[in-house]
Design an enzyme around this catalytic site. Structure first.
Site, PDB file in Angstrom:
ATOM      1  N   GLU A  69       0.829  -1.216   0.000  1.00 13.18           N
ATOM      2  CA  GLU A  69       0.000   0.000   0.000  1.00 13.18           C
ATOM      3  C   GLU A  69       0.858   1.258   0.000  1.00 13.18           C
ATOM      4  O   GLU A  69       0.586   2.214  -0.736  1.00 13.18           O
ATOM      5  CB  GLU A  69      -0.926   0.016   1.213  1.00 13.18           C
ATOM      6  CG  GLU A  69      -1.855  -1.187   1.310  1.00 13.18           C
ATOM      7  CD  GLU A  69      -1.274  -2.303   2.182  1.00 13.18           C
ATOM      8  OE1 GLU A  69      -0.103  -2.673   1.983  1.00 13.18           O
ATOM      9  OE2 GLU A  69      -2.003  -2.796   3.064  1.00 13.18           O
ATOM     10  N   CYS A 100      -0.343   1.291   7.179  1.00  6.99           N
ATOM     11  CA  CYS A 100      -0.854   1.567   5.839  1.00  6.99           C
ATOM     12  C   CYS A 100      -2.216   2.262   5.904  1.00  6.99           C
ATOM     13  O   CYS A 100      -2.517   3.139   5.081  1.00  6.99           O
ATOM     14  CB  CYS A 100      -0.956   0.273   5.045  1.00  6.99           C
ATOM     15  SG  CYS A 100       0.646  -0.505   4.742  1.00  6.99           S
TER      16      CYS A 100
END
Length: 472
Positions: A69, A100
């Site tokens: 991510e 993330c």
């Protein structure tokens, strides 16, 4: 804790193919798995276009923040020229962690779509829900479970393979003096369904894990001991093995240290012709190879002959292919093989394809490159010229006996198939007859075209002819 905000009714959302974008993320996750990372992939989509891609890379980069991510967010920010990613959707194959999730909130990502839930560290609803705090000044909408089964299956396969590798490492620990090619480098090889049988108990093996294919009945009337010439490995015999097995024979295909799936000593000095010979002798004894027909290519044929001369009771004959006597080795052939020793980036697979006159095949090139693809894994290539020069002399007495019994072939690759200059067929025969004059009296020992090369059709034909010729 309040739930994350529901997706607002939006007529355009019904037209969004979330599975399409998730499959892009799955492709990146597969790339991560092939690199030895936990298989997670992510893409950032803006106005129907991918603007950011990422896959897990903390191991390769030495960066604990290099999650898929984060990589995708960084890529999207660079492409869009803005660290704010409002109006963007991030697709990721696994529920994101707190790091993330926080990064998405800071980037003002409009929506998160993830595949498999993460019950241990998931921060989008499983363990906690970072997106479920209305007091935070940005609200990212969450869509869960898109292609969840496919995403979870990829993770499950990865961790299963890693557990198997750990169990194998516990049984065969890697010595400090050696390297080991990951099993994934040999995964899904075409025409190669056989799994290696590993052992690390040979006295001269120094704890190295050695790999050999061993198929067919132990009490077979004939056992083919197949030794591939450097820089090849056992996969070179993939088209011959089925023919031998169909005839009811046993087939043993060992990879010596530094080649194929066996462990690789780090230093070229660890390799010597005498060590390889001793190791192969111990291996033949440990596997209780009997009624052995040596099928040897190049320098490996010479090595096999040295072993047979020390254990003649285990061998009944030989098929020797391109087994040049040391003093008759064509200069062009020698120079070609020296390139592997001297050039750290010498493309083994591509050069073999070219040398044998075959059209380039990415799959076959990758198979022959696999043992040497990573840095530091080429000590055997560097040592090969010295090992070849130190091979024992051809055991003339043993070959004479086999010839008299009709149990020996001496063959070469047709010159027309070669893309680098080698000596002609007549020069080849003259070289062997100089070493073993008895060949002159046995013309049937040098069939004109036995068909042993890398191709399927000719290899099949050569193997069938050998089965008939060497029938017990």
């Amino acid at each position: 804790m309040p739930a994350s905000p529901p997706l607002p009714p939006d007529a355009s959302d019904a037209a969004v193919d979330h599975a399409h974008w998730m499959r892009h993320a799955l492709r990146l996750a597969q790339q991560a798995a092939e690199a030895g990372e936990v298989p997670v992939g992510a893409v950032v989509v803006y106005q129907g276009q991918i603007v950011g891609e990422g896959r897990n890379a903390p191991i390769a980069s030495g960066d604990p923040t290099a999650h898929a991510e984060v990589q995708a967010l960084r890529d999207a920010a660079r492409r869009l020229g803005n660290y704010r990613l409002e109006g963007c959707t991030l697709y990721v194959t696994l529920e994101p962690c707190t790091m993330c999730s926080g990064a998405m909130l800071h980037a003002r990502v409009g929506r998160l779509v993830y595949g498999a839930a993460e019950p241990k560290t998931g921060a989008a609803g499983s363990v906690l829900n970072v997106f479920g705090y209305p007091a935070i000044n940005h609200q990212t909408q969450v869509l869960r479970g898109v292609l969840a089964e496919e995403c979870a299956a990829l993770l499950a396969r990865f961790f299963q393979q890693r557990r198997q590798a750990h169990r194998a490492a516990a049984v065969h620990p890697l010595p400090d003096t050696a390297l080991r090619v990951p099993d994934r480098a040999f995964a899904d090889l075409p025409d190669w369904p056989w799994q290696p049988r590993y052992r690390s108990d040979l006295p001269s093996g120094q704890g190295l894990r050695l790999a050999a294919v061993d198929e067919g009945p132990q009490g077979a009337t004939l056992t083919w001991l197949c030794l591939a010439a450097s820089p090849g490995w056992g996969w070179a015999f993939r088209h011959l093995i089925p023919v031998f097995l169909a005839a009811g024979h046993r087939v043993v295909v060992p990879d010596l240290p530094g080649w194929g799936r066996s462990d690789q000593p780090k230093k070229p000095q660890a390799h010597s012709a005498a060590w390889h010979q001793q190791l192969l002798q111990e291996w033949v004894e440990a596997l209780d190879v009997r009624h052995a027909m040596l099928l040897g290519q190049g320098d490996a044929a010479r090595l096999g002959l040295a072993v047979a001369s020390q254990q003649p009771q285990r061998f009944v004959g030989a098929w020797l292919h391109d087994a040049w006597p040391t003093d008759a080795l064509p200069p062009a052939w020698s120079d070609w093989q020296l390139q592997a020793a001297r050039k750290p980036r010498w493309p083994v697979g591509a050069q073999l394809q070219q040398a044998w006159g075959l059209a380039p095949s990415a799959v076959e090139q990758a198979a022959f490159d696999a043992p040497f693809a990573a840095a530091g894994h080429r000590a055997a290539l560097q040592a090969a010229p010295q090992c070849r020069a130190a091979l024992p002399a051809v055991p003339a007495g043993l070959l004479h006996d086999w010839l008299a019994q009709g149990r020996c072939w001496v063959t070469r690759t047709p010159q027309a198939a070669m893309q680098h200059p080698v000596c002609s067929a007549s020069e080849y025969e003259a070289a062997w007859k100089q070493v073993l004059p008895a060949l002159a009296g046995y013309p049937q020992a040098m069939p004109s075209n036995p068909g042993l090369d890398w191709g399927r059709s000719q290899a099949d034909g050569g193997a069938r002819r050998a089965v008939e010729y060497f029938r017990p």
